[in-house]
Scaffold this motif. Sequence first.
Motif, PDB file in Angstrom:
ATOM      1  N   THR A   1      -4.716   6.052   7.398  1.00  0.00           N
ATOM      2  CA  THR A   1      -5.824   6.405   8.280  1.00  0.00           C
ATOM      3  C   THR A   1      -5.563   5.908   9.676  1.00  0.00           C
ATOM      4  O   THR A   1      -4.768   5.008   9.900  1.00  0.00           O
TER       5      THR A   1
ATOM      6  N   ASP B   1      -7.570   4.399  12.891  1.00  0.00           N
ATOM      7  CA  ASP B   1      -8.830   3.822  13.330  1.00  0.00           C
ATOM      8  C   ASP B   1      -9.004   4.032  14.817  1.00  0.00           C
ATOM      9  O   ASP B   1      -8.086   3.856  15.592  1.00  0.00           O
TER      10      ASP B   1
ATOM     11  N   GLN C   1      -9.309   9.069   9.737  1.00  0.00           N
ATOM     12  CA  GLN C   1     -10.605   8.509   9.334  1.00  0.00           C
ATOM     13  C   GLN C   1     -11.719   9.117  10.162  1.00  0.00           C
ATOM     14  O   GLN C   1     -11.578   9.328  11.359  1.00  0.00           O
TER      15      GLN C   1
END
Length: 279
Positions: A17, A19, A118
Motif C-alpha cells: 500500500t 500511504d 490505500q
Amino acid sequence: MKITHIILFAAFGLLTTVDLTAQGIYKGASLSIPASHLQISDQMTTNLIFPFAIKSVDRGNRNILVQKANAVENILQVKAENSELQNSNLTVITEDGSFYSFAVQYKEVPQKLNLKIQQAGISDLADFGKRIQAESELEETARKVATKNRSMPALRQRRFLTGIALTGIYIEKDLLYFQLRLENQTNIPYDIEQFRLFILDNKESKRSASQELEQSPLLIYGNAERISAQSNQTLVVVLPKFTIPDQKHLKIKMMEESGGRHLKIKVKNRHLMNAMKVD
C-alpha cells in the motif's frame, strides 16, 4: 505500451500500500503532501490499483507512459518511454475526490510492480466544488440528448460498412454530453472490445501512449457492447467539463473484438466551444 487482458500480480507485491498525508487549507495555513515513491521501467509495466475509478491523471514528464487497463476503471498501468527518463512526478485523482501524488524514478528492474493503493482519508479529498449529479439525473439528461437531432456537422469515420459519428456536444451543470451515432450496414454484428476517449498530441509519436490523457466517462447511455447487424444506434457519453490545450485533440476510439473494423474520430477544441445547452 502493450496491455494484456489479464494482469499477473506478484504475490509479494499485491498487498503493498501507499500511504498519503492529508492536504488542506485552514485559516490561511497549508499542509504539504509528501509524494509516495514510484519506480518505473521501459521494459516492465508497473500497475497501480486504486480503490475507486480513475478520474484524471497528470504526468510531470511526457516520457512517462500511462493508460488504464482494459475493461476496468481503477487500474493505471505505468511505464517509461526510455531509460533516459529524468526524475519526475505523477498525480492521480479518483472519482471519490481522492488525491494521490507520486515521485517517479526510473529503475531498470522496479522493486515492486503491483501496488494496491490505500484509500485516502476524508481530509485527502480534493475540492471539486459542485458534487457530481446523481446517476439517475445523469441518465435522464443523457436520454434527452439521445433523442435530439444532429446539432453540428458530423465528425465521422466509416470502414467496412460500419461507422461512428459525433453529431452533437451539449453541456449542463459542468458536464459535457457527447452524442454519438453508431452504424453497422453488414450482416455481421460488431462486438465492441474497447471504447476509449483520450487527449492526444496532434503529432503522435510511434509509442502514442506517451501522449495520452485518458478521459473517464461518468456515464455511457446506450449499448456500448454491440452494434447489431443492419442497425443504427445512439450513444451518449458524459464527461466532466474540460477544454483541449493547443496542439492537442480528443480522440474517440472504438475497437472491434476479434476483428479489424476499428474506428476513430478526432475532436478539436473549437468543437467543444460550440457545445449547446440541454433544453
